[in-house]
Write an enzyme that holds these catalytic residues in place. Sequence first.
Site, PDB file in Angstrom:
ATOM      1  CG  ASP A  51      -1.878   1.115   1.368  1.00  0.00           C
ATOM      2  OD1 ASP A  51      -2.299   1.887   0.167  1.00  0.00           O
ATOM      3  OD2 ASP A  51      -1.795   1.980   2.351  1.00  0.00           O
ATOM      4  CG  LEU A  52       2.075   5.706  -2.425  1.00  0.00           C
ATOM      5  CD1 LEU A  52       3.085   5.107  -2.335  1.00  0.00           C
ATOM      6  CD2 LEU A  52       1.322   5.764  -3.506  1.00  0.00           C
ATOM      7  CG  ASP A  53      -2.144   7.162   0.488  1.00  0.00           C
ATOM      8  OD1 ASP A  53      -0.796   7.547  -0.572  1.00  0.00           O
ATOM      9  OD2 ASP A  53      -3.403   7.443  -0.342  1.00  0.00           O
ATOM     10  CB  THR A  99       1.154  10.648   0.786  1.00  0.00           C
ATOM     11  OG1 THR A  99       0.223   9.156   0.274  1.00  0.00           O
ATOM     12  CG2 THR A  99       1.834  10.799  -0.238  1.00  0.00           C
ATOM     13  CE  LYS A 154      -4.900   6.601   9.345  1.00  0.00           C
ATOM     14  NZ  LYS A 154      -4.470   6.044  10.058  1.00  0.00           N
ATOM     15  CB  SER A 197      -1.902   2.572  -3.802  1.00  0.00           C
ATOM     16  OG  SER A 197      -2.624   3.561  -3.332  1.00  0.00           O
ATOM     17  CB  ALA A 198      -6.846   2.705  -2.786  1.00  0.00           C
ATOM     18  CE  LYS A 239      -5.739  -1.315  -0.432  1.00  0.00           C
ATOM     19  NZ  LYS A 239      -4.785  -0.392  -0.402  1.00  0.00           N
ATOM     20  CD  GLU A 287      -3.729  -1.388   3.007  1.00  0.00           C
ATOM     21  OE1 GLU A 287      -3.760  -0.768   3.868  1.00  0.00           O
ATOM     22  OE2 GLU A 287      -3.635  -1.014   1.963  1.00  0.00           O
ATOM     23  CG  ASP A 288      -1.588   2.500   6.619  1.00  0.00           C
ATOM     24  OD1 ASP A 288      -2.096   2.523   6.169  1.00  0.00           O
ATOM     25  OD2 ASP A 288      -1.827   3.762   6.808  1.00  0.00           O
TER      26      ASP A 288
END
Length: 224
Positions: free
Chosen positions: A13-15, A21, A49, A120-121, A151, A175-176
Amino acid sequence: MTKFSDIKGFAFDLDGVIADTARFHGQAWHQTADEVGTTWTEELAESLKGISRMDSLQLILDHGDHADSFSEKDKELLATKKNLNYQKLIETLTPEDILPGMLEFIRSADDNGYKMSIASASKNAPLILKQLGLTEYFVGIVDPATLHAGKPDPEIFVRAAEVLGLAPTAVIGLEDSSAGIDSINGAGQVSLGIGDDKVLSKATLNFKQTSLVTLENIKNKMTN
């Protein structure tokens, strides 16, 4: 249970995992909530999120009991405006914004022959990676616009493994968000949660913060 020696790749995941971000998403969505008359709360921010732009907008509208106040065209305009605001914010990103330890982890994974992809979404993932100077490390990025469901549906992580050319059991997803962990688990991968282990209780592995994510620490957790 999957052994560390079985792992050949990572889906990120990115954020909130590679860069913060999420704070920019929060600022931009807060502006949208103010515009439509929805009270902004920490609970609302947390619920956004890991989910898609249109699903996030719908949650904001539902939270303020505005679900029937906006046409589909209105919603598209609101989502576009939010994204423009967000893009202006992420254009200020630099490699200094990579979360603690993640650059070292990504370089280490690359040096050790692991393949990496982005799940990432965010439709802005290519721009974010470019701003962070990380594009070269990733085999590919799953385009969320091509997905049938966001997700916690597992599709995005299924696709992330396909991008890598790996079986799900050979991939660790990072993931967070709880929605993201559900997505990884549903895809049949090893889930690595970064953050509060109570929030991410379904994660196979958990690290409180990004600085603790190393190949050695992952190996130790999978061994013990």
